[in-house]
Design a protein around this motif. Structure first.
Motif, PDB file in Angstrom:
ATOM      1  N   LYS A  59      15.698  -2.270  -3.128  1.00 36.87           N
ATOM      2  CA  LYS A  59      16.122  -1.682  -1.862  1.00 36.87           C
ATOM      3  C   LYS A  59      15.967  -2.745  -0.771  1.00 36.87           C
ATOM      4  N   THR A  89      24.353  -7.373  12.968  1.00 37.94           N
ATOM      5  CA  THR A  89      23.260  -6.545  12.456  1.00 37.94           C
ATOM      6  C   THR A  89      21.908  -7.124  12.841  1.00 37.94           C
ATOM      7  N   THR A 106      13.013   3.051   3.451  1.00 40.07           N
ATOM      8  CA  THR A 106      12.401   2.571   2.214  1.00 40.07           C
ATOM      9  C   THR A 106      10.880   2.669   2.299  1.00 40.07           C
ATOM     10  N   LEU A 159      22.902  -9.795  -1.854  1.00 38.65           N
ATOM     11  CA  LEU A 159      24.040  -9.504  -2.737  1.00 38.65           C
ATOM     12  C   LEU A 159      23.918 -10.235  -4.072  1.00 38.65           C
ATOM     13  N   ASN A 194      24.004  -3.644  -3.006  1.00 40.76           N
ATOM     14  CA  ASN A 194      25.454  -3.782  -2.825  1.00 40.76           C
ATOM     15  C   ASN A 194      25.906  -3.277  -1.449  1.00 40.76           C
ATOM     16  N   LEU A 195      25.025  -2.550  -0.752  1.00 41.79           N
ATOM     17  CA  LEU A 195      25.348  -2.030   0.577  1.00 41.79           C
ATOM     18  C   LEU A 195      25.078  -3.057   1.677  1.00 41.79           C
ATOM     19  N   GLU A 196      24.483  -4.197   1.316  1.00 42.52           N
ATOM     20  CA  GLU A 196      24.070  -5.192   2.303  1.00 42.52           C
ATOM     21  C   GLU A 196      25.148  -6.260   2.509  1.00 42.52           C
ATOM     22  N   THR A 197      24.971  -7.071   3.569  1.00 39.20           N
ATOM     23  CA  THR A 197      25.889  -8.183   3.828  1.00 39.20           C
ATOM     24  C   THR A 197      25.248  -9.540   3.547  1.00 39.20           C
ATOM     25  N   GLN A 199      20.237  -0.823  -4.575  1.00 38.33           N
ATOM     26  CA  GLN A 199      21.040  -0.491  -3.395  1.00 38.33           C
ATOM     27  C   GLN A 199      21.510  -1.717  -2.613  1.00 38.33           C
ATOM     28  N   LYS A 257      30.706  -7.913  11.689  1.00 39.03           N
ATOM     29  CA  LYS A 257      29.645  -6.915  11.873  1.00 39.03           C
ATOM     30  C   LYS A 257      28.359  -7.616  12.296  1.00 39.03           C
ATOM     31  N   ALA A 314      22.287  -7.869  -6.353  1.00 36.29           N
ATOM     32  CA  ALA A 314      22.826  -6.504  -6.371  1.00 36.29           C
ATOM     33  C   ALA A 314      23.077  -5.986  -7.787  1.00 36.29           C
ATOM     34  N   SER A 336      13.661  -1.435   5.197  1.00 33.86           N
ATOM     35  CA  SER A 336      14.069  -0.442   6.196  1.00 33.86           C
ATOM     36  C   SER A 336      12.948   0.569   6.361  1.00 33.86           C
TER      37      SER A 336
END
Length: 672
Positions: free
Chosen positions: A23, A468, A29, A13, A5-8, A3, A466, A16, A26
């Motif tokens: 994961k 975060t 998770t 990445l 690919n959902l990160e910055t 997962q 963005k 990814a 979080s």
């Protein structure tokens, strides 16, 4: 499924496309691990980490490894730069288990996050064999693993808690002397730094040693600082072609670096070299500042006026494979072809010989003789050699730009940006370059507009417009420090009030009344398996030591006795723990504020900014400066502005001398 690919985060990445079902860290998770009752694998690294890349290639890109990890574990990848809190807790665990640490950092934990096993880099077979054994043990005899985890968890909870100092003894600065004397036994008097390898730069150590040497008039200490700064600047650690420092040297000569360039190192080193330049006017220090800030502006400054985080150690070589240092090193043939008739002089200055040889026919440029000495050997004036040097650097820079560049970590971290912001302010103070101050002010605006939320908290990370991750104590501490410095350079009081606002937020959300220190995580954020109180200075000063220094300065400017009480209380608790002083240099800096020669200077009048800039060019580490070009309600400046007069108030221990009207008179009262 993977997962990431959902990160910055560039580091996340990078992983990814691994077959591992990574994961991100979080609550979701962690809840999944508990629900499925699976052991956690927590793998921590950062984008510029060479051995992280090696382990990824050997293990995490491997289907066989994935077949062990995916069915039996919940695997979490963590960018330590985005989540220093997670990194700190599990680093403590690994250090307790193995007596060593580093990155990549790999830990296996119970589903609730309590660690049971860990280490740093593992070869593929050892990694998979150990994982299989742990999984089998957890299935067959979970009580054994749980029992060990409970004991380790107890140790983690205790580790890092500072015992309260109940002594009533006064913290007299005379007691610093034996600590420095013990510390000096580890000094390397040939190459500077410490007599060991690898060599980290530890800028805060030399900021303190320079201050202490200056205030105690210890020429030996000042000579050691200058030796270290000169050898670092002449070593391969410093990129003389493009500017900027690598993270550390693998040898004692500062020769071969671990080639990644980190924003936080370069920000702190700019502050250090700027302070040293103010003291010495050494042109080498000025060269280092100017080259490094040219590099930072070109490679790290983005269109939002934020700074990127790092350049990787690895880059593509001529065979299109990632190789450490490929972008930076030279063969003798390459240098001869580029420099032609000047090669002989160049090779003497930069040791294209056995002394400068690295490996695989490559040389890392290092200077071991003075420019004056090399110039005389070839019948040149020093000025002629300096001009040649500039020409060589332009030629090599142009040639090197044709190579594949190291990978960029393009996230912007609040604390690292604040460190770089302060570096720009310090460079402006030392060199008087208005562009440096303009960049600092724009970066402050980036932090205010992009990273400071309407709810009052700072974000940690920024990328692609963005913001975060809720910020950690270090984000607040370094931002407050930078804003205080920006106020002192501009006399624009909004920076000071913003610093105070962030300080009060820290008391509301980070301060622990029982421990009498600031926790690393906000009490409103999701809590980890143990609280973390960062108190030991490392390659960056500890967030608590930065906060304590901030509180002391703000206590004077705002006449806030509570700030002063907390700052000195924190120092009082730390002093009995100071054994090896290099891990507490920023606490020692705070301690030096209590010395008898420390003073405060208020500069008031329509020419206050011009006058403060003149004073800021001097090395005065024992003077805290404030000022205003108009009537001010800042408690320290209250009732000190008189229309059509320029006044200088020298104060000490909450008492001030009669104001002086000239800088010359004022300097006489500022001397030690």
């Amino acid at each position: 499924m993977n997962q990431l690919n959902l990160e910055t985060s560039p580091y996340l990445l990078q992983h990814a496309n691994n077959p591992i079902h990574w994961k991100a860290w979080s609550e979701k998770t962690l809840a999944t691990a508990k629900k499925e009752n699976k052991l956690l694998i927590i793998s921590i690294g950062y984008s510029a980490c060479h051995w992280c890349h090696v382990m990824e290639h050997e293990s995490f890109e491997n289907e066989e490894v994935a077949s062990v990890m995916n069915p039996n574990f919940i695997s979490i990848k963590v960018d330590r730069e985005e989540r220093p809190d997670v990194d700190a807790i599990y680093m403590k665990a690994v250090q307790m288990m193995t007596n060593r640490g580093g990155w990549p950092l790999n830990v296996v934990c119970l589903p609730d996050g309590r660690p049971v096993w860990g280490g740093t880099y593992f070869q593929k077979e050892e990694w998979t064999n150990t994982l299989q054994q742990l999984h089998e043990m957890y299935v067959s005899s979970p009580e054994k693993i749980i029992e060990y985890a409970e004991k380790l968890h107890q140790g983690i909870q205790v580790l890092g808690i500072i015992e309260h100092n109940t002594s009533q003894e006064q913290n007299h600065t005379n007691n610093i002397k034996p600590l420095v004397e013990k510390w000096s036994k580890s000094f390397d008097w040939e190459y500077g730094g410490y007599a060991r390898a690898p060599k980290f730069m530890m800028p805060n150590n030399y900021l303190f040693l320079q201050r202490y040497g200056f205030q105690t008039q210890s020429q030996d200490l000042l000579n050691f600082v200058d030796l270290t700064l000169t050898k670092m600047a002449h070593g391969g650690l410093f990129d003389t072609i493009d500017g900027g420092f690598s993270r550390y040297s693998v040898d004692i000569r500062w020769h071969v670096p671990h080639f990644e360039k980190m924003l936080y190192d370069n920000g702190q080193l700019i502050s250090l070299y700027a302070q040293a330049y103010k003291r010495t006017q050494n042109p080498l220090y000025k060269e280092v500042i100017e080259k490094t800030l040219t590099f930072v502006e070109r490679e790290f400054l983005n269109s939002d006026d934020g700074f990127y985080s790092a350049l990787d150690a690895d880059s593509l070589n001529q065979n299109n494979r990632l190789e450490e240092g490929a972008f930076y090193v030279w063969t003798k043939d390459q240098l001869q072809e580029i420099l032609q008739n000047d090669f002989e002089v160049f090779s003497h200055l930069y040791n294209v010989n056995d002394f400068g040889f690295w490996e695989h026919n490559n040389y890392v440029l290092i200077q071991s003789q003075t420019s004056e000495s090399v110039a005389s050997q070839f019948g040149l004036t020093e000025n002629e050699l300096q001009n040649k040097k500039k020409t060589w650097e332009r030629l090599l820079f142009t040639e090197r730009e044709k190579r594949a560049k190291p990978r960029l970590d393009d996230k912007s971290l609040t604390s690292w940006n604040a460190i770089m912001l302060k570096g720009y302010v310090e460079a402006h103070n030392a060199l008087g370059d208005g562009n440096y101050l303009a960049i600092a002010k724009k970066n402050a605006q980036f932090i205010i507009e992009k990273q400071w939320s309407p709810e009052g908290f700072l974000h940690r990370s920024y990328k692609n417009n963005k913001s975060t991750i809720e910020g950690f104590l270090e984000d607040y501490a370094f931002t407050i420090d930078a804003f205080i410095s920006l106020y002192q350079a501009t006399l624009e009081e909004q920076y000071l009030h913003q610093a105070k606002q962030l300080t009060d937020y820290c008391f509301d959300n980070f301060y622990d009344e029982k421990q009498q220190f600031f926790a690393f995580n906000s009490r409103n954020s999701a809590q980890l398996i143990a609280q973390h109180f960062e108190t030991e200075d490392n390659v960056m000063p500890a967030s608590n030591s930065v906060m304590a220094n901030n509180l002391y300065i703000l206590s004077i400017l705002f006449n806030n006795s509570y700030y002063e009480k907390i700052a000195l209380q924190m120092l009082h608790h730390m002093i009995p723990n100071i054994d090896y002083a290099s891990a507490y240099s920023n606490w020692l800096n705070l301690w030096m504020n209590l010395s008898e020669d420390n003073k405060e200077l208020a500069i008031c009048g329509e020419n206050a900014l011009v006058n403060s800039q003149k004073i800021n060019t001097k090395y005065l580490p024992h003077i805290m400066i404030a000022g205003s070009t108009k009537k001010s309600e800042l408690p320290f400046l209250e009732n000190r502005f008189i229309e059509n007069e320029n006044l200088f108030y020298v104060c000490q221990n909450k008492a001030c001398l009669l104001p002086k009207t000239t800088i010359e008179e004022t300097f006489n009262n500022l001397e030690i």
